[in-house]
Write a protein that holds these residues in place. Structure first.
Motif: not given
Length: 190
Positions: A162-185
């Motif tokens: 899933l894209s960062a925007r789709e993940v952010a929508r599901r988790l009710d958070t910002s896409s930037r937060t998702v991008q940061w977590h993906v970078a950490v992963i």
């Protein structure tokens, strides 16, 4: 007790203490007795005229009521529990060896001021609620998720391409937060 240079007599100091106990203001007492407010404060907290009145104080030096906060005798000095908590919070520094023993296998970090903290415990990595992660992946995230739970949900959804925007929508958070977590992963995987 003889104090030849004192502006106040022992009887006046007793009156001041009684008026303080009754709720009189420091500046009013200072004007009434012709002394400074600092002199009244010193009398109030028994910094001066200590031997005059042996009755227990009603307030600590930070003006916390003993009846409200209680008091603890630490090394012979009386301190209210609230002051004791404040003191412990500011002066407590665990030795690195104690922290290592307590957080064996966790990720420890050092702050700029030299204190050590456990990043794993701060993130909640040692206590991930799998049900919260499953609910978040399904699109119904709980109101509060720890950082580790959010990262686990992002990892699962990112694995489903899933894209960062789709993940952010599901988790009710910002896409930037998702991008940061993906970078950490990705960094952890490398």
């Amino acid at each position: 007790m003889s104090r030849p240079a004192a502006k106040l007599t022992p009887a006046q100091v007793v009156e001041i203490l009684e008026q303080i106990a009754a709720g009189a203001r420091n500046d009013d007492l200072a004007a009434q007795y012709g002394v400074s407010v600092a002199a009244i404060v010193k009398i109030k907290y028994r910094r001066t005229w200590k031997a005059l009145d042996d009755s227990p104080r009603s307030h600590c030096r930070r003006d916390h009521a003993y009846a409200e906060h209680g008091y603890a005798d630490a090394q012979g000095s009386r301190r209210c529990r609230e002051c004791q908590r404040l003191r412990e919070r500011h002066t407590r520094r665990l030795a690195r060896e104690e922290l290592l023993a307590e957080h064996d296998g966790h990720e420890l970090r050092t702050r700029v001021n030299g204190t050590v903290y456990c990043l794993s415990c701060w993130r909640g990595a040692s206590d991930v609620d799998e049900i919260a992660v499953e609910r978040a992946v399904a699109g119904e995230p709980p109101e509060h998720m720890t950082i580790a739970e959010r990262q686990a949900a992002i990892q699962l959804l990112h694995g489903r391409k899933l894209s960062a925007r789709e993940v952010a929508r599901r988790l009710d958070t910002s896409s930037r937060t998702v991008q940061w977590h993906v970078a950490v992963i990705r960094e952890e995987a490398a």
